[in-house]
Design a protein around this motif. Structure first.
Motif, PDB file in Angstrom:
ATOM      1  N   ALA A 189       1.661  22.610 -17.369  1.00 33.88           N
ATOM      2  CA  ALA A 189       1.114  21.348 -17.867  1.00 33.88           C
ATOM      3  C   ALA A 189       1.360  20.246 -16.853  1.00 33.88           C
ATOM      4  O   ALA A 189       2.252  20.346 -15.996  1.00 33.88           O
ATOM      5  N   GLY A 190       0.560  19.200 -16.949  1.00 35.66           N
ATOM      6  CA  GLY A 190       0.723  18.025 -16.102  1.00 35.66           C
ATOM      7  C   GLY A 190       0.776  16.777 -16.955  1.00 35.66           C
ATOM      8  O   GLY A 190       0.046  16.647 -17.943  1.00 35.66           O
ATOM      9  N   VAL A 191       1.657  15.853 -16.593  1.00 41.15           N
ATOM     10  CA  VAL A 191       1.876  14.624 -17.357  1.00 41.15           C
ATOM     11  C   VAL A 191       1.672  13.420 -16.448  1.00 41.15           C
ATOM     12  O   VAL A 191       2.104  13.425 -15.291  1.00 41.15           O
ATOM     13  N   GLY A 244       3.262  10.901 -11.951  1.00 43.89           N
ATOM     14  CA  GLY A 244       3.297  12.000 -12.899  1.00 43.89           C
ATOM     15  C   GLY A 244       4.016  13.207 -12.349  1.00 43.89           C
ATOM     16  O   GLY A 244       4.596  13.179 -11.265  1.00 43.89           O
ATOM     17  N   CYS A 245       3.965  14.310 -13.107  1.00 38.86           N
ATOM     18  CA  CYS A 245       4.623  15.537 -12.679  1.00 38.86           C
ATOM     19  C   CYS A 245       3.937  16.736 -13.308  1.00 38.86           C
ATOM     20  O   CYS A 245       3.205  16.619 -14.296  1.00 38.86           O
ATOM     21  N   GLY A 246       4.184  17.905 -12.717  1.00 37.47           N
ATOM     22  CA  GLY A 246       3.732  19.171 -13.266  1.00 37.47           C
ATOM     23  C   GLY A 246       4.939  20.045 -13.542  1.00 37.47           C
ATOM     24  O   GLY A 246       5.956  19.955 -12.853  1.00 37.47           O
ATOM     25  N   ARG A 301      11.317  24.199 -15.958  1.00 34.29           N
ATOM     26  CA  ARG A 301      11.341  23.990 -14.503  1.00 34.29           C
ATOM     27  C   ARG A 301      10.165  23.144 -14.063  1.00 34.29           C
ATOM     28  O   ARG A 301       9.024  23.394 -14.458  1.00 34.29           O
ATOM     29  N   SER A 302      10.454  22.153 -13.244  1.00 32.81           N
ATOM     30  CA  SER A 302       9.392  21.319 -12.670  1.00 32.81           C
ATOM     31  C   SER A 302       8.680  22.071 -11.553  1.00 32.81           C
ATOM     32  O   SER A 302       9.224  23.003 -10.960  1.00 32.81           O
ATOM     33  N   ARG A 303       7.457  21.652 -11.268  1.00 33.08           N
ATOM     34  CA  ARG A 303       6.695  22.193 -10.136  1.00 33.08           C
ATOM     35  C   ARG A 303       6.439  21.120  -9.084  1.00 33.08           C
ATOM     36  O   ARG A 303       6.446  21.400  -7.894  1.00 33.08           O
ATOM     37  N   ASN A 304       6.193  19.905  -9.514  1.00 28.85           N
ATOM     38  CA  ASN A 304       5.964  18.823  -8.555  1.00 28.85           C
ATOM     39  C   ASN A 304       6.216  17.483  -9.236  1.00 28.85           C
ATOM     40  O   ASN A 304       6.282  17.383 -10.466  1.00 28.85           O
ATOM     41  N   LEU A 305       6.345  16.457  -8.406  1.00 27.52           N
ATOM     42  CA  LEU A 305       6.621  15.104  -8.885  1.00 27.52           C
ATOM     43  C   LEU A 305       5.973  14.113  -7.935  1.00 27.52           C
ATOM     44  O   LEU A 305       6.026  14.280  -6.711  1.00 27.52           O
ATOM     45  N   ARG A 357       0.808  -1.216   0.000  1.00 28.43           N
ATOM     46  CA  ARG A 357       0.000   0.000   0.000  1.00 28.43           C
ATOM     47  C   ARG A 357       0.846   1.273   0.000  1.00 28.43           C
ATOM     48  O   ARG A 357       0.313   2.374   0.020  1.00 28.43           O
ATOM     49  N   ARG A 358       2.154   1.147  -0.048  1.00 30.01           N
ATOM     50  CA  ARG A 358       3.016   2.318   0.054  1.00 30.01           C
ATOM     51  C   ARG A 358       2.989   3.120  -1.247  1.00 30.01           C
ATOM     52  O   ARG A 358       3.177   2.579  -2.334  1.00 30.01           O
ATOM     53  N   SER A 359       2.766   4.414  -1.106  1.00 28.81           N
ATOM     54  CA  SER A 359       2.694   5.308  -2.256  1.00 28.81           C
ATOM     55  C   SER A 359       3.188   6.684  -1.836  1.00 28.81           C
ATOM     56  O   SER A 359       2.801   7.198  -0.790  1.00 28.81           O
ATOM     57  N   VAL A 360       4.074   7.288  -2.657  1.00 28.66           N
ATOM     58  CA  VAL A 360       4.608   8.616  -2.368  1.00 28.66           C
ATOM     59  C   VAL A 360       3.659   9.666  -2.946  1.00 28.66           C
ATOM     60  O   VAL A 360       3.367   9.638  -4.142  1.00 28.66           O
ATOM     61  N   PRO A 361       3.153  10.589  -2.123  1.00 31.11           N
ATOM     62  CA  PRO A 361       2.251  11.624  -2.633  1.00 31.11           C
ATOM     63  C   PRO A 361       3.004  12.684  -3.438  1.00 31.11           C
ATOM     64  O   PRO A 361       4.215  12.590  -3.654  1.00 31.11           O
ATOM     65  N   ARG A 362       2.278  13.696  -3.857  1.00 29.41           N
ATOM     66  CA  ARG A 362       2.872  14.754  -4.663  1.00 29.41           C
ATOM     67  C   ARG A 362       3.895  15.535  -3.838  1.00 29.41           C
ATOM     68  O   ARG A 362       3.623  15.963  -2.724  1.00 29.41           O
TER      69      ARG A 362
END
Length: 314
Positions: A186-188, A149-151, A141-145, A117-122
């Motif tokens: 954008a978000g991918v 996905g990432c923004g 430049r990234s905003r989050n990961l 159940r382990r999952s890393v949040p944004r």
């Protein structure tokens, strides 16, 4: 206290405390990690909307009476002393007495869950990344990961469903599709989730050696590792691969035989690299010299042609 499967809490690698300007962002309060605000006469359940090294933004249903001498009790067992800095629209800013290690807090959260159940949040982080859509390449430049996905910021006119490739320093290239695009953001969604066993040690490294966004330019630099006075001096983003890992670097100078770049990557003398150069593709090279400015001098296995240098300089 809730410690769910897919947390909407934002964990930030920034050293700044979350501000009230986040209130305009949408969010499901039920999806945020739960916490409890504890004081001498206070025990208020709350939701953890965002957490950084300096503080947290909380969502509360009840009014706060005390503002000093409080502790924020997290679901992972941490108790963080601090005080209320501001309140607005059912939210509050909580400042920690001393900065915390955000990646360690993430690790403690994961340890509280079964392995399946382990999952890393944004995770909010700002790093130079390389975005590719077809033959379009952009260093931005990234905003989050997160694992899925990432923004990021972008000047490419991306459309929902566009296939793209994202390159973060020290990770394998990540293939995905555009899920949303609005203005210059954008978000991918990745085609395959990043395993948390890969992402967590990478976040630790990113926290210790943050990357900074750079713009493409040509400059006149008086000194460098290349001894040739005829070397082309540059300030151009590029990419370097060692094994299966890619790094975003800044080219500083180039000749037909040598290339100099700047990077936080831990390359050793003798390291065998593939250097991706703007406008011409790339080629193999070996590290022959380093200095304390995070500069690396490499020798190409096959010298570049004069036409190649002209295209790079352009």
């Amino acid at each position: 206290m809730r410690q769910g499967l897919a947390s909407s809490t934002i964990f930030s690698l920034s050293g700044e405390a979350p501000g009230a300007q986040m209130l305009a962002e949408p969010g499901d309060h039920a999806a945020f990690d739960s916490a409890v605000l504890v004081g001498e006469t206070t025990r208020l359940p709350c939701s953890l909307r965002k957490l950084s090294a300096a503080g947290a933004m909380l969502h509360l249903d009840d009014e706060i009476v005390e503002s000093e001498g409080l502790h924020l009790a997290l679901a992972n067992g941490q108790s963080l002393p601090g005080r209320i800095a501001w309140t607005e629209q059912g939210a509050a800013g909580f400042l920690f007495e001393t900065p915390i290690d955000v990646v360690s807090t993430l690790a403690r959260n994961l340890a509280c869950l079964p392995a399946e159940r382990r999952s890393v949040p944004r995770v909010e982080l700002h790093q130079t990344i390389c975005v590719r859509r077809g033959n379009q390449v952009e260093f931005t430049r990234s905003r989050n990961l997160s694992q899925g996905g990432c923004g990021f910021e972008t000047d490419i006119a991306l459309q929902e469903g566009d296939p793209v490739q994202i390159n973060f320093d020290g990770l394998r290239p990540l293939d995905g599709v555009v899920k949303w695009s609005q203005g210059s953001f954008a978000g991918v969604a990745f085609g395959e989730d990043l395993p948390w066993q890969v992402l967590m040690p990478w976040l630790r490294q990113a926290q210790q050696t943050p990357s900074h966004h750079t713009r493409m330019a040509v400059i006149q630099e008086p000194t460098g590792l290349i001894p040739d006075k005829q070397a082309i001096r540059l300030d151009v983003p590029a990419r370097v691969r060692e094994g299966v890992r890619w790094w975003n670097v800044k080219l500083r100078g180039i000749t037909p035989q040598l290339v100099e770049f700047e990077s936080r990557a831990p390359f050793a003398n003798g390291a065998q690299l593939w250097i991706s150069l703007p406008n011409i593709g790339g080629g193999p090279a070996s590290v022959i010299e380093t200095d304390d400015r995070h500069r690396f001098l490499c020798e190409f296995r096959l010298p570049l042609k004069a036409g190649d240098l002209q295209r790079i300089g352009a």
